[in-house]
Design an enzyme around this catalytic site. Structure first.
Site, PDB file in Angstrom:
ATOM      1  CG  ASP A  10      -1.932  -1.146   1.227  1.00 14.60           C
ATOM      2  OD1 ASP A  10      -1.794  -2.060   0.389  1.00 14.60           O
ATOM      3  OD2 ASP A  10      -2.825  -1.164   2.094  1.00 14.60           O
ATOM      4  CG  ASP A  51      -6.690   0.097   1.255  1.00 11.80           C
ATOM      5  OD1 ASP A  51      -6.929  -1.085   1.531  1.00 11.80           O
ATOM      6  OD2 ASP A  51      -7.003   1.051   2.006  1.00 11.80           O
ATOM      7  CG  HIS A  53     -11.114   1.152  -0.027  1.00 10.84           C
ATOM      8  ND1 HIS A  53     -11.193  -0.176   0.321  1.00 10.84           N
ATOM      9  CD2 HIS A  53     -10.289   1.735   0.891  1.00 10.84           C
ATOM     10  CE1 HIS A  53     -10.451  -0.387   1.402  1.00 10.84           C
ATOM     11  NE2 HIS A  53      -9.882   0.757   1.763  1.00 10.84           N
ATOM     12  CG  HIS A  70      -8.453   5.307   2.639  1.00 11.93           C
ATOM     13  ND1 HIS A  70      -9.454   5.200   3.581  1.00 11.93           N
ATOM     14  CD2 HIS A  70      -7.961   4.048   2.478  1.00 11.93           C
ATOM     15  CE1 HIS A  70      -9.546   3.941   3.984  1.00 11.93           C
ATOM     16  NE2 HIS A  70      -8.662   3.215   3.333  1.00 11.93           N
ATOM     17  CE  LYS A  94      -4.165  -4.158   1.455  1.00 11.10           C
ATOM     18  NZ  LYS A  94      -4.796  -3.012   2.108  1.00 11.10           N
ATOM     19  CB  CYS A 146      -2.137  -2.654   5.383  1.00 11.97           C
ATOM     20  SG  CYS A 146      -3.893  -2.202   5.232  1.00 11.97           S
TER      21      CYS A 146
HETATM   22  C1  VGL Z   1      -4.745   0.981   5.726  1.00 12.26           C
HETATM   23  C2  VGL Z   1      -6.200   2.122   7.074  1.00 12.26           C
HETATM   24  C3  VGL Z   1      -7.228   1.925   6.182  1.00 12.26           C
HETATM   25  C4  VGL Z   1      -3.345   0.486   5.485  1.00 12.26           C
HETATM   26  C5  VGL Z   1      -5.761   0.761   4.813  1.00 12.26           C
HETATM   27  O1  VGL Z   1      -2.956   0.290   4.300  1.00 12.26           O
HETATM   28  O2  VGL Z   1      -2.589   0.300   6.480  1.00 12.26           O
HETATM   29  N1  VGL Z   1      -4.976   1.641   6.863  1.00 12.26           N
HETATM   30  N2  VGL Z   1      -6.994   1.239   5.054  1.00 12.26           N
HETATM   31 ZN    ZN Z   2      -8.464   1.151   3.416  1.00  8.79          ZN
END
Ligand code: VGL
Ligand code: ZN
Length: 193
Positions: A10, A51, A53, A70, A94, A146
């Site tokens: 990420d 990530d 979304h 985000h 994901k 993550c």
């Molecule tokens: C993450 C918060 C929300 C991460 C992803 O990649 O650590 N943290 N979504």
């Molecule tokens: Zn997230």
């Protein structure tokens, strides 16, 4: 042939300064990862997770979740940091369904495009096994979410796993969260390097 793999978790614009869920100094992992990869032998397999979304994701405030919006697919914040100088062998996505959150990269799925991530496509664990990966290095964002979830899953799957300390940074919703996460990873058998 047996390989080692680096999982880059990420390293996306929204998790770096200027992004909507900025991890303090999150962009510092980019140079650390670039340098580490440049010094490694060429047989290293590199995979990225993102990530990915939808705009109405369950983890966002508007849906009662803990986070600001985000990493919405199609936005700048979703993209990998532009200075990350790696060519991944595979990219995993994901958190793609609106009603399920996913912190671990092992919940990620291989897809040629982040806007269509088939639920049944190859998982990160399947991919690593297919490629005869025998040990893992993990870097990226965020240490206390993550990265932690990815490392703990890697260890439960039996992969010897090393966390690159220069290559991770945490959100620190509560001060000390990153250290606590690293302690937990070490307790479960991760090597911290
Ligand atoms: C993450 C918060 C929300 C991460 C992803 O990649 O650590 N943290 N979504
Ligand atoms: Zn997230």
């Amino acid at each position: 042939m047996a390989h080692e793999a680096l999982i880059i978790v990420d390293v996306q614009n929204d998790f770096c300064p200027g992004g909507s869920l900025a991890v303090p100094h999150g962009d510092q992992v980019v140079d650390a990862i670039n340098s580490w990869v440049a010094e490694r032998a060429s047989d290293l397999l590199i995979v990225t997770t993102q990530d990915a979304h939808p705009p109405n994701h369950v983890s966002f405030h508007a849906q009662g979740g803990p986070w600001p919006p985000h990493c919405v697919v199609g936005t700048w914040g979703f993209e990998l940091h532009p200075s990350l100088r790696v060519v991944p062998s595979a990219q995993f996505y994901k958190g793609s369904s609106p009603d399920v959150d996913a912190y671990s990269g092992f919940e990620g799925r291989l897809a040629s495009s982040p806007s269509v991530v088939p639920e049944k496509s190859v998982s990160l664990a399947d991919f690593l096994h297919q490629q005869n990966v025998v040990a893992l290095y993990v870097a990226g964002l965020a240490t206390d979410y993550c990265v932690k979830a990815t490392v703990l899953d890697a260890l439960s799957l039996g992969f010897p796993t090393t966390v690159l300390l220069d290559g991770v940074r945490g959100v620190e919703v509560h001060p000390g969260d990153s250290q606590a996460a690293l302690d937990e990873m070490a307790r479960q058998g991760a090597r911290l390097q």
